[in-house]
Scaffold this active site. Sequence first.
Site, short mmCIF file in Angstrom:
data_model
loop_
_atom_site.label_atom_id
_atom_site.label_comp_id
_atom_site.label_asym_id
_atom_site.label_seq_id
_atom_site.Cartn_x
_atom_site.Cartn_y
_atom_site.Cartn_z
N HIS A 42 0.84 -1.19 0.00
CA HIS A 42 0.00 0.00 0.00
C HIS A 42 0.89 1.25 0.00
O HIS A 42 2.12 1.14 -0.03
CB HIS A 42 -1.02 -0.03 1.14
CG HIS A 42 -0.43 -0.08 2.52
ND1 HIS A 42 0.46 0.84 3.00
CD2 HIS A 42 -0.63 -0.97 3.54
CE1 HIS A 42 0.77 0.57 4.25
NE2 HIS A 42 0.15 -0.56 4.60
N HIS B 184 3.96 1.49 2.39
CA HIS B 184 5.17 0.80 1.92
C HIS B 184 5.82 1.58 0.78
O HIS B 184 7.04 1.73 0.71
CB HIS B 184 4.84 -0.61 1.41
CG HIS B 184 4.08 -1.46 2.39
ND1 HIS B 184 2.83 -1.95 2.12
CD2 HIS B 184 4.39 -1.88 3.63
CE1 HIS B 184 2.40 -2.64 3.16
NE2 HIS B 184 3.33 -2.62 4.09
N CYS C 99 1.63 -8.03 15.12
CA CYS C 99 2.95 -7.42 15.36
C CYS C 99 4.06 -8.47 15.27
O CYS C 99 5.23 -8.11 15.19
CB CYS C 99 3.06 -6.84 16.77
SG CYS C 99 1.99 -5.47 17.13
N CYS D 143 0.95 -11.17 19.98
CA CYS D 143 0.12 -10.55 18.94
C CYS D 143 0.67 -10.98 17.59
O CYS D 143 1.82 -10.68 17.25
CB CYS D 143 0.12 -9.03 19.05
SG CYS D 143 -0.69 -8.29 17.61
N HIS E 7 -3.68 -3.94 16.63
CA HIS E 7 -4.33 -4.95 15.80
C HIS E 7 -5.65 -5.44 16.40
O HIS E 7 -5.76 -5.57 17.62
CB HIS E 7 -3.38 -6.13 15.56
CG HIS E 7 -2.19 -5.74 14.75
ND1 HIS E 7 -0.97 -5.45 15.29
CD2 HIS E 7 -2.07 -5.52 13.41
CE1 HIS E 7 -0.13 -5.09 14.33
NE2 HIS E 7 -0.76 -5.12 13.18
N CYS F 108 -4.07 -5.79 21.79
CA CYS F 108 -2.94 -5.04 21.26
C CYS F 108 -3.50 -3.69 20.76
O CYS F 108 -4.55 -3.66 20.13
CB CYS F 108 -2.34 -5.82 20.09
SG CYS F 108 -1.36 -4.80 18.98
N LYS G 131 -7.59 -3.01 6.14
CA LYS G 131 -8.48 -3.72 5.23
C LYS G 131 -9.92 -3.61 5.69
O LYS G 131 -10.82 -3.38 4.89
CB LYS G 131 -8.07 -5.19 5.21
CG LYS G 131 -7.74 -5.70 3.85
CD LYS G 131 -7.35 -7.14 3.92
CE LYS G 131 -7.46 -7.73 2.54
NZ LYS G 131 -7.07 -9.11 2.50
N LYS H 217 -6.16 4.89 10.64
CA LYS H 217 -5.10 3.99 10.23
C LYS H 217 -5.59 3.21 9.01
O LYS H 217 -6.76 2.84 8.96
CB LYS H 217 -4.84 3.02 11.40
CG LYS H 217 -3.70 2.07 11.20
CD LYS H 217 -3.51 1.25 12.48
CE LYS H 217 -2.91 -0.10 12.20
NZ LYS H 217 -1.54 -0.12 11.76
#
Length: 642
Positions: free
Chosen positions: A22, A25, A139, A136, A156, A153, A309, A306
């Site tokens: 995405h 990155h 992570c 997690c 996530h 977490c 998806k 953030k």
Amino acid sequence: MPDTSRPIYITTPIYYVNDRPHIGHAYTSIAADFLARANRVLGRPAYFLTGTDEHGAKIAEVAAAHGVTPQVWCDQHSSYFREVWKRLDIDFDRFIRTTDDIHVHGVSLMLERLHKAVGPDGQPVIYEGEYSGWYCLGCEKFITEKELVDGHCPLHPDPPRKITERNYFFRLSAFLPKVEELIASGTIQIKPDERRREVMGLFKQGLEDFSISREKVDWGIPLPFDPSQNAYVWVDALPNYITAIGYADDPSHFERWWTHGEVVHLMAKDILKFHAIYWPAMLLALGEALPEVLYIHGYFTVNGQKMSKSLRNVIDPNAIADQFGPDGTRHLLLTQFQFGQDGDVKAEEFIRQYNADLANDMGNLVSRAVTLIERHFEGHKPTIGPLEPVDEELQRDAAQATARFEDAVRRISPNEAISAGLELARAANRYMERTAPWVLAKSGQTERLGTVLGTTVEAIRIAAVILSADIPRKSREILRALGFADPDQELTSAGLHGWGRCPGPFHLAQGVFPRMEKPAAAPAPESASVATAPENVITIDQFFQAQLRVARVTAAETVPGANRLLKLQIEIGGEPRQIVAGIAEHYKPEELIGKSIVVVANLQPATIRGVTSNGMLLAASIGKTLRLVTPDGPIDSGAKVG
Ligand code: ME8
């Protein structure tokens, strides 16, 4: 001044292949590519590494969920990264995959060495123990009780799992004082300073030894001293930075870039702790050189959230490239925020910014200058004659832009490096407005015209060299339009500092950055739906995108076969233009000559009934009556309206 002969080794994180790339990155990879290219322009040898992180429980689970083997999954998903990097002209020297044989071999070698190593406290660096904690998967790390928020977490959605295992541990405690000292003294620089302070805070909170292996995760690299366990994914991932450059197989290459080079790791804040604490501690235990700079760039959110998806707001870099091309995408992402500062991506601003920076400031400048040289010098290099103060001023602007660029690249500040190039383009545009070469051409002042155009194209050349790390493809296209058969040869310190280097012939087949007129393309599947302003409401910035100017009509005639159209010759501050206007039913051609009117000066040229129209006049209409908008009182043509 840093030694430009010292190699610089620039890395991105290796990205997880659990999903597709995405814009987060893409941002890191474009920034790394920018730095590698910009350093090379300064004459500094640069090596650029990126790649994919492919082992661990997260990848094994996603592959199983899709009914494929982890290797098949990784091959497929790693290629998504490579493909989009290729599309964005991200020109890495090496793409490392943690499933590459050379990496697996290098990690085994490193683990063996760690297993034999003794820490500064005289104790073995690796020891066996039992661990129990909340893990997690998102992570790929244990979460401490302190980090849990309502049992979750903070990053996530999936709840952490309780894991109790017999593992091998890395005695981090033995290295913490040294790592802290290295960071405090600036031997390892963590930038920006806010992030350095964050790391210093971690030492105060206390850090525990970490496990380096997993008993129940099959998809990984076996520990050479206990193959019943696989290396923990971070212990597998971090050494990519050394395995990729010859740690296990090419000592001289390794020494050139790792031991003697300046190592710069780029990343976002999500993985700072691993890079700032675990990684230097591992390197100290191995007796290897340390990275010099960890640059923590900003973290993107989309419309305040953030990217995820489940929120369906993940922006695919391919969707931006479809609309803006590789150079447009690179530029828009790199200039979103100050490097190092978090920010919210404003996709609805992309068109405006693309047009302002690239189509107007750079694209128009190139086409105006080259077209005039083609028209008045048959494309040959114009001779620069005696200089006037205005010419010297532009030459000084170019020298300042070069100095700002060099300084910004050394400080790892892509935004500032890019604005140095854009500001030079703006200075060259102002120079053209002030020197009005179209007036010089009309009045036959050929010698002065040569000086003005020759000076303009030199400023363009330097702006193109400066911007070549940002817009590599288009900068080369511009240099070709200035006559460089091999533009790469101009992307050097000599190109940056020289003057009078454009060889000609000058020729531009088509505009370098066509203006974007359409609203943002519909988001690609999975990509963000972009918030737009309510209909009919525009911001002041949007209003000022239209350049309204006073123009004087110098000639007017009807357009044969078109009852409503008049063809007008106008002059905007000395620049001749032709426009077509639908006012034939309201004005006779002779009524218009000498009139001052208001035109939109930066409209994309259009062909109307076979006649080119380069601008649009403003008129007010009530019912069937139409009257021209004119300035109230005498005012010079070229005056801005706003
Ligand atoms: O953490 N904004 O991989 P990863 C800006 N495999 N940059 C972002 C971003 C965002 N919203 N999201 C991701 C891993 N990035 C490990 C790394 S390295 C030895 C192992 C970028 O796929 C940014 O560089 O989660 C961030 O640090 C990285 O992608 C995380 O990539």
